[in-house]
Each structure stands twice: as structure tokens, then as C-alpha cells.
Design an enzyme around this catalytic site. Structure first.
Site, PDB file in Angstrom:
ATOM      1  N   CYS A 144       0.816  -1.225   0.000  1.00  0.00           N
ATOM      2  CA  CYS A 144       0.000   0.000   0.000  1.00  0.00           C
ATOM      3  C   CYS A 144       0.844   1.268   0.000  1.00  0.00           C
ATOM      4  O   CYS A 144       0.331   2.359  -0.227  1.00  0.00           O
ATOM      5  CB  CYS A 144      -0.958  -0.009   1.175  1.00  0.00           C
TER       6      CYS A 144
ATOM      7  N   HIS B 201      -3.300   7.037   2.822  1.00  0.00           N
ATOM      8  CA  HIS B 201      -3.706   5.785   2.199  1.00  0.00           C
ATOM      9  C   HIS B 201      -5.092   5.412   2.733  1.00  0.00           C
ATOM     10  O   HIS B 201      -5.332   5.439   3.938  1.00  0.00           O
ATOM     11  CB  HIS B 201      -2.683   4.696   2.542  1.00  0.00           C
TER      12      HIS B 201
ATOM     13  N   ASN C 172     -10.100  -0.291  -0.164  1.00  0.00           N
ATOM     14  CA  ASN C 172      -8.643  -0.177  -0.163  1.00  0.00           C
ATOM     15  C   ASN C 172      -8.105  -0.706  -1.499  1.00  0.00           C
ATOM     16  O   ASN C 172      -8.174  -1.907  -1.764  1.00  0.00           O
ATOM     17  CB  ASN C 172      -8.099  -0.999   1.021  1.00  0.00           C
TER      18      ASN C 172
END
Ligand code: UT7
Length: 331
Positions: free
Chosen positions: A113, A253, A283
Site C-alpha cells: 500500500c 492511504h 482499499n
């Protein structure tokens, strides 16, 4: 001093929407649980035959168009992903071919990520060192293909998408002020994809053990994520003697709304300084930050001279931040 500036942004989300109500029919979960614990309402899923390189290519084309830059002017393509088209060669090379960016060299970065922030840092070094003048930085994923759709602990969280930016040498005071990167491999087991690679070669027993899918101990990851996102965000601000009041927009994020809110609170940012789109896309790993940046840019939420703070955290563990004096004139 040469600086690198963002001159164009682009994103590409698959058309297919998978809602929490759709997932209720697949595993033992509920919209109420998912929304309350994560803030996610729906996510996008790539169509059959639509690959990470396809999403990345379209996002990159949109970024090039905004920047007014021809693909042949690009000297470097760096792509953050953990759902590459192939184990190798790099998905960035496929994007290079698709774009006709014949003067660029291209490689992928595997930082989960944090992939976009790592890729951005690489491209900044490329420009600041004088090696080249224009680069494409991409975060792109088709995580739906590495998700265990029978595991309610993870399948509700992730989605597909891509975001990209064009980076150019800057001749004014705007641009990337600094990037800050960290890793700690001792947390590997909390978030990873066990197979298939050389440690677990393809096998029927491996498939039965669900090795080709992402595994996560969510609540353990949660605690470290909030701590590291806070630390690395403050590291960026303190490097420039800046405080939370100086930040125009914070793009963290997008993993979980509760993580974003807890982090923002610790940094002492107000709600309207924080960019949140996790409800729409879930996500998307390396894609969350460039997608949110593109949406904020196109919605006029970023004006030339604004201070943009971005921070990411992911498998590895990896984490990082970037502080940007925004370069694109609002129009
Ligand atoms: O992008 C990289 C970084 N990733 C992240 O930052 C993700 C970090 N983690 C998270 O976002 C959260 O930890 C989750 C959303 C994954 C989970 O939320 P949580 O509040 O930490 O829940 P939990 O894992 O502690 O589980 C609480 C309960 C458990 O049941 P019991 O043991 O209390 O009976 C789980 O089995 O919730 C249960 N549960 C579910 N229930 C309904 C777990 N997943 C689900 C589900 N639907 N989908």
C-alpha cells in the site's frame, strides 16, 4: 535547486461496482458491520480481461493529457503494484508499450500500500539527480484477483483501480518538498500473500490452503498503521518546520475510515483537511493516494501553492510520506 513537480494527474476505476449488499450474499457479513468498522460502502472490480496494466495505462494517459505531455517525452515509468499482470516482466513495461513511451525505461515497485509513495520517491530522485526531466508515477491494482472471496476478514476491504501522475523538473518554488520512506520486515506475517512464488511453488495443496490469496491480521495491522502513519506524517512536517495548520489537504492511504480519522486526530488535523474516498473504492493498495489526488485536483480542491501531505502504510511493513507544494494551476 532542481525540484520535481506534479504537472498532471489521472485515474481509472473499473466500471463494475460491488456493494456491501452484494458481499452479504457471498460471506457471513452485513453492510452495517462493514460500514461501521471500515467506512466502506462499495468497491470497483475489474472486468474479465481487464488487467492492472490496462487500468494503469488509462490512468497514465489521463495524467499525460492533463500535463500536456507526449508519451515520448517520458524518460521513466515507475509503477507500484502487488497485483502485477505477470510475476515478471514488470507491468510498467507493458504500460510503456501501451503508451508508446519508447524513450522511457520502466520498472515496478513492490511496497504494497506504500507503493505509490515509494514510486514517487524513486521518480523524484530521477529528476532531482538530473538523470531525466519527465517521469510517470503510477499506482495500479487488481486486488480482486488475489483476494480470498470466502474470507470475510479481508474480502470486504479491497478493490481495484489505478492512479497516475506526471512528474517534471520544476523551475519555481512548487513541487515535491521531500519524501520519507521506512520498512520493517519483522511484521511480514501480519499482512502478506504466501503464494505462489519460489517459497511456495504452485501446487494443488497450496491452492487448497488458500496460499495464493492475501492474508491479514487486521486488528494488529490497524494499531501499527495508525502509529506509523502519524509518525511519518509528522516527520514530513517537522523536516520543514511546518505544523498541521499549514496543511491544505491530507491524503492518507485509504485503508479504513477509522484509521484515517485516528491518524488525522493525532496529527491534529481538522476534518475538512482530510481527503476521504474509501467509501467509494475500499482499499485499492498502491492506487488509493493517486486516485484520491486526481479526484481532489479535478474537483478544484487543490490550488497552486497549496501544501499537500500524503502518507501511506502497507505490507512489509512499509510506510512513507511526501510533502508537496502543489504546482497545477486551478482552472
Ligand atoms: O492497507 C494496508 C493496511 N491495512 C489496514 O490498515 C487494515 C487494518 N485493519 C482494519 O481495517 C480492521 O482491523 C478490520 C476492518 C480488518 C477489522 O476491524 P476490527 O475492528 O479490527 O475487527 P476485528 O478484526 O477485531 O474483529 C472483530 C469481530 C470478530 O469477531 P469476534 O471474534 O469478536 O466474535 C471478527 O470475527 O468482527 C468479526 N468480523 C466480521 N464480522 C462481520 C471480522 N470480519 C467481519 C466481517 N463481517 N466482514
Amino acid at each position: 535547486m532542481i525540484r520535481a513537480k506534479i504537472s498532471g494527474t489521472g485515474s481509472c476505476m473499473p466500471e463494475k461496482i460491488l456493494t456491501n449488499q452484494d458481499i452479504e450474499k457471498m460471506v457471513d457479513t452485513s453492510h452495517e458491520w462493514i460500514f461501521a468498522r471500515t467506512g466502506i460502502n462499495e468497491r470497483r472490480i475489474a472486468a474479465e480481461g481487464e488487467f492492472t496494466s490496462d487500468l494503469a495505462t488509462t490512468a497514465a494517459q489521463r495524467a499525460l493529457e492533463m500535463a500536456g505531455v507526449d508519451a515520448q517525452e517520458i524518460g521513466l515509468i515507475v509503477l507500484g503494484t502487488i497485483s502485477a499482470d505477470y510475476p515478471w516482466p514488470a507491468t510498467a513495461c507493458i504500460v510503456q508499450k501501451n503508451l508508446g513511451a519508447t524513450n522511457a525505461y520502466a520498472y515496478d515497485i513492490s511496497a504494497a500500500c506504500s507503493g505509490f509513495i515509494y514510486a514517487l520517491a524513486s521518480a523524484v530522485d530521477y529528476i532531482v539527480s538530473g538523470r531525466g526531466k519527465k517521469a510517470l508515477v503510477i499506482g495500479a491494482e487488481t486486488l480482486s484477483r488475489i483476494i480470498d472471496w470466502s474470507d470475510r476478514n479481508t474480502c470486504v476491504l479491497f478493490g481495484d483501480g489505478a492512479g497516475a501522475v506526471v512528474l517534471e523538473a520544476s523551475d519555481d518554488e512548487t513541487g515535491i518538498l521531500s519524501t520519507h520512506l521506512h520498512s520493517d520486515g519483522s511484521y511480514l506475517d501480519l499482512l502478506y500473500q504466501p503464494g505462489f512464488a519460489t517459497r511456495h511453488m504452485p501446487s494443488v495443496s497450496g491452492i487448497e490452503a488458500h496460499l495464493p490469496f492475501l492474508k491479514m491480521q487486521g486488528n494488529e495491522v490497524f494499531k501499527v498503521a495508525v502509529r506509523m502513519l502519524t509518525e511519518v506524517s509528522l516527520e514530513a512536517l517537522h523536516t520543514h518546520n511546518l505544523g498541521p495548520e499549514d496543511v491544505s489537504l491530507f491524503i492518507p492511504h485509504q485503508a479504513n475510515r477509522r484509521i484515517l480519522e485516528a491518524t488525522a486526530k493525532r496529527i491534529k488535523l481538522t476534518e475538512d483537511q482530510v481527503c476521504i474516498n474509501v467509501h467509494k473504492y475500499g482499499n485499492t493498495s498502491s492506487a488509493t493516494i493517486p486516485v484520491a489526488m486526481d479526484e481532489a485536483c479535478r474537483a478544484g480542491q487543490l490550488k497552486k501553492g497549496d501544501l499537500l501531505l500524503m502518507s501511506a502504510f502497507g505490507g512489509g511493513f512499509t510506510w512513507g510520506s511526501a510533502l508537496v507544494r502543489w504546482s497545477i494551476q486551478d482552472n
